[in-house]
Scaffold this motif. Structure first.
Motif, PDB file in Angstrom:
ATOM      1  N   ASP A 159     -32.815  -5.913 -14.839  1.00 46.29           N
ATOM      2  CA  ASP A 159     -32.483  -6.930 -13.847  1.00 46.29           C
ATOM      3  C   ASP A 159     -33.079  -8.263 -14.309  1.00 46.29           C
ATOM      4  OD1 ASP A 159     -32.315  -8.642 -11.696  1.00 46.29           O
ATOM      5  OD2 ASP A 159     -33.001  -7.179 -10.217  1.00 46.29           O
ATOM      6  N   PRO A 160     -32.250  -9.319 -14.464  1.00 41.80           N
ATOM      7  CA  PRO A 160     -32.769 -10.592 -14.949  1.00 41.80           C
ATOM      8  C   PRO A 160     -33.827 -11.203 -14.043  1.00 41.80           C
ATOM      9  CG  PRO A 160     -30.511 -10.817 -14.137  1.00 41.80           C
ATOM     10  CD  PRO A 160     -30.801  -9.359 -14.199  1.00 41.80           C
ATOM     11  N   ASN A 161     -33.878 -10.767 -12.776  1.00 40.08           N
ATOM     12  CA  ASN A 161     -34.878 -11.304 -11.845  1.00 40.08           C
ATOM     13  C   ASN A 161     -36.170 -10.478 -11.832  1.00 40.08           C
ATOM     14  OD1 ASN A 161     -33.153 -13.407 -10.855  1.00 40.08           O
ATOM     15  ND2 ASN A 161     -32.041 -11.858  -9.674  1.00 40.08           N
ATOM     16  N   ALA A 162     -36.156  -9.355 -12.551  1.00 43.08           N
ATOM     17  CA  ALA A 162     -37.346  -8.505 -12.593  1.00 43.08           C
ATOM     18  C   ALA A 162     -38.409  -9.141 -13.485  1.00 43.08           C
ATOM     19  CB  ALA A 162     -36.972  -7.123 -13.113  1.00 43.08           C
ATOM     20  N   LYS A 163     -39.650  -8.765 -13.247  1.00 43.53           N
ATOM     21  CA  LYS A 163     -40.754  -9.270 -14.066  1.00 43.53           C
ATOM     22  C   LYS A 163     -40.565  -8.829 -15.508  1.00 43.53           C
ATOM     23  CE  LYS A 163     -45.700  -8.593 -14.926  1.00 43.53           C
ATOM     24  NZ  LYS A 163     -45.924  -9.946 -15.424  1.00 43.53           N
ATOM     25  N   GLN A 164     -40.739  -9.771 -16.433  1.00 42.18           N
ATOM     26  CA  GLN A 164     -40.666  -9.463 -17.852  1.00 42.18           C
ATOM     27  C   GLN A 164     -42.079  -9.444 -18.427  1.00 42.18           C
ATOM     28  OE1 GLN A 164     -37.707 -12.472 -19.211  1.00 42.18           O
ATOM     29  NE2 GLN A 164     -36.483 -10.721 -19.833  1.00 42.18           N
ATOM     30  N   HIS A 165     -42.462  -8.325 -18.956  1.00 40.25           N
ATOM     31  CA  HIS A 165     -43.797  -8.179 -19.509  1.00 40.25           C
ATOM     32  C   HIS A 165     -43.906  -8.949 -20.826  1.00 40.25           C
ATOM     33  CE1 HIS A 165     -45.090  -5.053 -16.657  1.00 40.25           C
ATOM     34  NE2 HIS A 165     -43.824  -4.674 -16.693  1.00 40.25           N
ATOM     35  N   GLY A 166     -44.909  -9.791 -20.909  1.00 39.55           N
ATOM     36  CA  GLY A 166     -45.152 -10.529 -22.142  1.00 39.55           C
ATOM     37  C   GLY A 166     -44.549 -11.915 -22.189  1.00 39.55           C
ATOM     38  N   VAL A 167     -43.871 -12.340 -21.146  1.00 38.62           N
ATOM     39  CA  VAL A 167     -43.217 -13.658 -21.133  1.00 38.62           C
ATOM     40  C   VAL A 167     -44.039 -14.610 -20.273  1.00 38.62           C
ATOM     41  CG1 VAL A 167     -41.079 -14.905 -20.658  1.00 38.62           C
ATOM     42  CG2 VAL A 167     -40.984 -12.500 -21.391  1.00 38.62           C
TER      43      VAL A 167
END
Length: 461
Positions: free
Chosen positions: A21-29
């Motif tokens: 999901d593009p709105n989900a948290k991205q780890h490492g960004v």
């Protein structure tokens, strides 16, 4: 390698994994360079504290999860950058996933003698600053990342702005793979909105003792001026020599497949051909028979106007990595199907020979003999010492070419991608660090040598 690709593609045909999901948290960004480096520093401290077997498990799961998501990585890269071909990007990603060396390449060395024992091991630098291109965004992240983490480092990427979305997706995927097997998050981090300024800040950050760049001459120069140890992969203009002894069918297939691979956006791809006059026309006829479109006279001039700047000194970046069909339509040249390559008979001084086009367009130059072909190849390579290849059955000519061109990669009688381990032996790398003399980079490149000596003991024979 072909078997690996077949198995994975078979899986993918049953249905690719859904994208995050593009709105989900991205780890490492992270929003800032400071935040990205700080998070990577914490991950590095955790990484060096856990057992080496756990590090191996992390690398194995990164390979597994990336292979499962390879179709998504390829599609996203194509959609975002507009470069290359999805089917070739799948192959490139699988290559780095499976043939990038891991911790196994970091074997210790021991010396024993009358004076005792000396042990030499490879140690991490800490947090590596890595600058990546838009031509091979996920391939470079996976290749650099596997090597860097295998050496005990964490890494902060300043990715190319034109590929920031797929790059962030890839970094998130890697961190999730690490966490899934009990490893730390943020072993790889990146900047949410990368810019030239953020690249400079990352290279000069006090928390990044090693700088690794993959890109053009400008970023290589900037990295070398960072005041730190630098591993730099710059531009190339790989020449191909074909002499009168060559297997012409093999040469035609090799040049056609190599120069057209991912629309020629890999720095190692064939960029120009020096062919001996005696076999020049038969060679081009064979390449045409494979599906290449040969342009002549006014057609070449139209293509020049399309893909070169008005001064003919640079490429028109709008056409980098585009398919031949788009170019042929634009210059009103008829074609059939989906041609993969455009070929042109041009003089040595022509921009299609002298410039690294990064397009599926390749200039062919007529040469009187093999000696002239080798000399012209060396000149066209511009001293980058990157990649070159030759088709010949003459051992003396192959030997002379190898010594004269003096490149990090030299391929005999095969497509240039064989030099990356695709259809050739050996490991792969997408950071070919010729400017700094490192060649094809591995985990060894991203580590420092340490020695421990015990005097007088532990010689056991």
């Amino acid at each position: 390698m072909a078997g690996i690709i077949h198995d994975v593609l078979a899986e993918l045909q049953q249905g690719a994994r859904k994208r995050q999901d593009p709105n989900a948290k991205q780890h490492g960004v992270f929003r800032t360079v400071d935040d990205a480096v700080s998070a990577a520093q914490i991950a590095h401290q955790t990484l060096v504290a856990i057992p080496l077997e756990k590090r191996k498990e992390i690398i194995a799961n990164i390979r597994k999860r990336a292979a499962e998501d390879v179709h998504t990585l390829a599609e996203m890269a194509h959609e975002e950058t507009g470069l290359g071909r999805v089917e070739d990007k799948i192959k490139k990603n699988l290559l780095v996933i499976h043939k990038t060396p891991g911790p196994e390449i970091l074997q210790p060395i021991a010396y024993t003698g009358d004076d005792g024992l000396a042990l030499i091991e490879r140690a991490p630098f800490g947090v590596v600053a890595s600058i990546t291109p838009c031509t091979n965004p996920t391939e470079t992240i996976l290749n650099n990342g596997i090597g860097m983490v295998s050496g005990g480092n964490a890494v902060t990427f300043n990715t190319h702005p034109a590929a920031k979305g797929v790059s962030a997706y890839c970094v998130d995927l890697i961190n999730r793979a690490s966490m899934e097997v009990g490893g730390p998050s943020n072993i790889m981090t990146c900047i949410h909105t990368p810019t030239i300024d953020s690249a400079g800040a990352l290279m000069h950050h006090k928390g990044t003792p090693l700088v690794v760049v993959t890109g053009g001459g400008g970023v290589v120069k900037a990295a070398m001026q960072s005041g730190k140890k630098c591993v730099a992969a710059g531009p190339g203009n790989p020449p191909v020599v074909v002499d009168e002894t060559a297997d012409l069918d093999r040469a035609a297939r090799g040049i056609y497949n190599g120069a057209s691979f991912d629309n020629n956006i890999i720095c190692t791809d064939e960029k120009e051909v020096m062919a001996v006059e005696k076999i020049f026309d038969p060679l081009l006829e064979r390449i045409e028979s494979l599906g290449a479109v040969r342009l002549r006279n006014h057609q070449i001039r139209r293509l020049e106007s399309l893909i070169l700047t008005p001064d003919r000194m640079h490429t028109n970046r709008d056409w980098i990595g585009k398919c031949p069909s788009e170019m042929l339509k634009a210059i009103d040249v008829p074609f059939r199907g989906d041609p993969r390559l455009i070929v042109c008979d041009v003089p040595f001084e022509h921009p299609f020979v002298q410039l690294e086009l990064l397009m599926p367009v390749i200039g062919f130059v007529r040469c009187a003999d093999v000696h002239q072909a080798i000399d012209k190849a060396v000149e066209a390579e511009h001293g980058y010492r990157h990649t070159a290849s030759m088709y010949s059955r003459n051992i003396e000519s192959l030997h002379r070419m190898a010594r004269a061109v003096n490149c990090s990669i030299f391929i005999k009688n095969a497509s240039n991608y064989a030099g990356l381990g695709f259809g050739g032996e050996g490991y792969t790398s997408f950071t070919i660090a010729s400017p700094t003399g490192d060649g094809l980079t591995t985990a060894r490149t991203f580590t420092r040598e340490r020695r421990c000596t015990l005097s007088g003991y532990f010689r056991i024979v």
